[in-house]
Design an enzyme around this catalytic site. Structure first.
Site, mmCIF file in Angstrom:
data_model
loop_
_atom_site.group_PDB
_atom_site.id
_atom_site.type_symbol
_atom_site.label_atom_id
_atom_site.label_comp_id
_atom_site.label_asym_id
_atom_site.label_seq_id
_atom_site.Cartn_x
_atom_site.Cartn_y
_atom_site.Cartn_z
ATOM 1 N N CYS A 64 122.784 29.133 80.406
ATOM 2 C CA CYS A 64 123.294 30.138 79.789
ATOM 3 C C CYS A 64 124.335 30.763 80.657
ATOM 4 O O CYS A 64 125.424 29.945 80.835
ATOM 5 C CB CYS A 64 122.253 31.201 79.362
ATOM 6 N N GLU B 25 113.821 26.645 78.441
ATOM 7 C CA GLU B 25 112.718 27.127 79.508
ATOM 8 C C GLU B 25 112.036 28.109 79.097
ATOM 9 O O GLU B 25 110.861 28.572 79.595
ATOM 10 C CB GLU B 25 113.252 27.370 81.017
ATOM 11 N N HIS C 61 118.260 28.277 75.929
ATOM 12 C CA HIS C 61 117.033 28.309 76.749
ATOM 13 C C HIS C 61 115.689 27.820 76.175
ATOM 14 O O HIS C 61 114.822 28.407 75.811
ATOM 15 C CB HIS C 61 116.677 30.068 76.699
#
Length: 230
Positions: free
Chosen positions: A89, A175, A173
């Site tokens: 990001c 994660e 994202h």
């Protein structure tokens, strides 16, 4: 043992689900916040792996965040040396800027879980093809010279790129999806939630429904990328 350094720009945006594949690949993981007095003296070329995470600031907000220029100068040296680097990001936008590309506000807030279209079937991003992953940004960037565009979404074309084996930049994202800090994202950015047409309740429901699958795919993606590093 190989070393990995995580740069955290705000406390609620850490490495989250990516920690497991990084440690399983044999890295001793350390972390530093940009607010740490020691951050300005670090040589970012030293770690075997550098991971730069997200943040609500813009790469162009130098006056409000003086550390941005300092970080980009040192990041550019690392990229020139082709040292293994992952940006997520805001971290991906920092990579684009350090490579000479413009980063700027886009036309929409991209917030919520939805898939990306993967352009390179031989890339580690094949693991997230068709998987709803978390997006949370309003800035975008021009694609740097000499990189390969790996993925796009229906909102922003530039979602991921790579240069060779050692550089991977991810706007989304994968994660996040099993981390309790997701509540802090919602609490910190209520305007983003509303601008994207969501409510805290709908985002939490999407996080519960899609988060585990996103993290599982994201871990496979990162594990494959790490395995191929020079």
């Amino acid at each position: 043992m190989k070393t990995a350094l995580i740069i955290r720009h705000v406390p609620h945006e850490g490495v989250a689900g990516y920690r497991d594949p990084i440690e399983q690949a044999g890295y001793a993981v350390d972390r530093i916040d940009v607010s740490d007095p020691a951050f300005g003296s670090l040589d970012l070329r030293e770690p075997d792996l550098l991971i730069m995470m997200g943040g609500p600031m813009g790469v162009y907000e130098h006056e409000d965040h003086p550390w941005i220029r300092c970080q980009m100068r040192r990041l550019a040296l690392r990229l020139e040396a082709d040292r293994p680097t992952l940006g997520v990001c805001f971290g991906a936008q920092m990579i684009a800027a350090a490579m000479g590309s413009a980063v700027y506000p886009g036309g929409a807030r991209e917030v919520g879980f939805h898939p990306v279209s993967v352009h390179a079937g031989d890339s580690p991003l094949r693991h997230v093809e068709g998987v709803p992953v978390l997006h949370w940004h309003g800035d975008t960037f021009d694609l740097p010279e000499g990189v390969e565009l790996l993925a796009s979404s229906h909102v922003y074309r530039h979602q991921a790129f790579r240069r060779g084996r050692n550089l991977l930049a991810l706007q989304f994202h994968a994660e996040m999806g099993e981390d309790p800090r997701f509540d802090a994202w919602i609490e910190q950015s209520p305007d983003d939630v509303a601008a994207a047409g969501h409510s805290p309740e709908t985002l939490r429901a999407a996080h519960e429904a899609h988060g585990p699958g996103a993290v599982s795919a994201g871990r496979r993606m990162i594990a494959e990328w790490l395995e191929a590093l020079d």
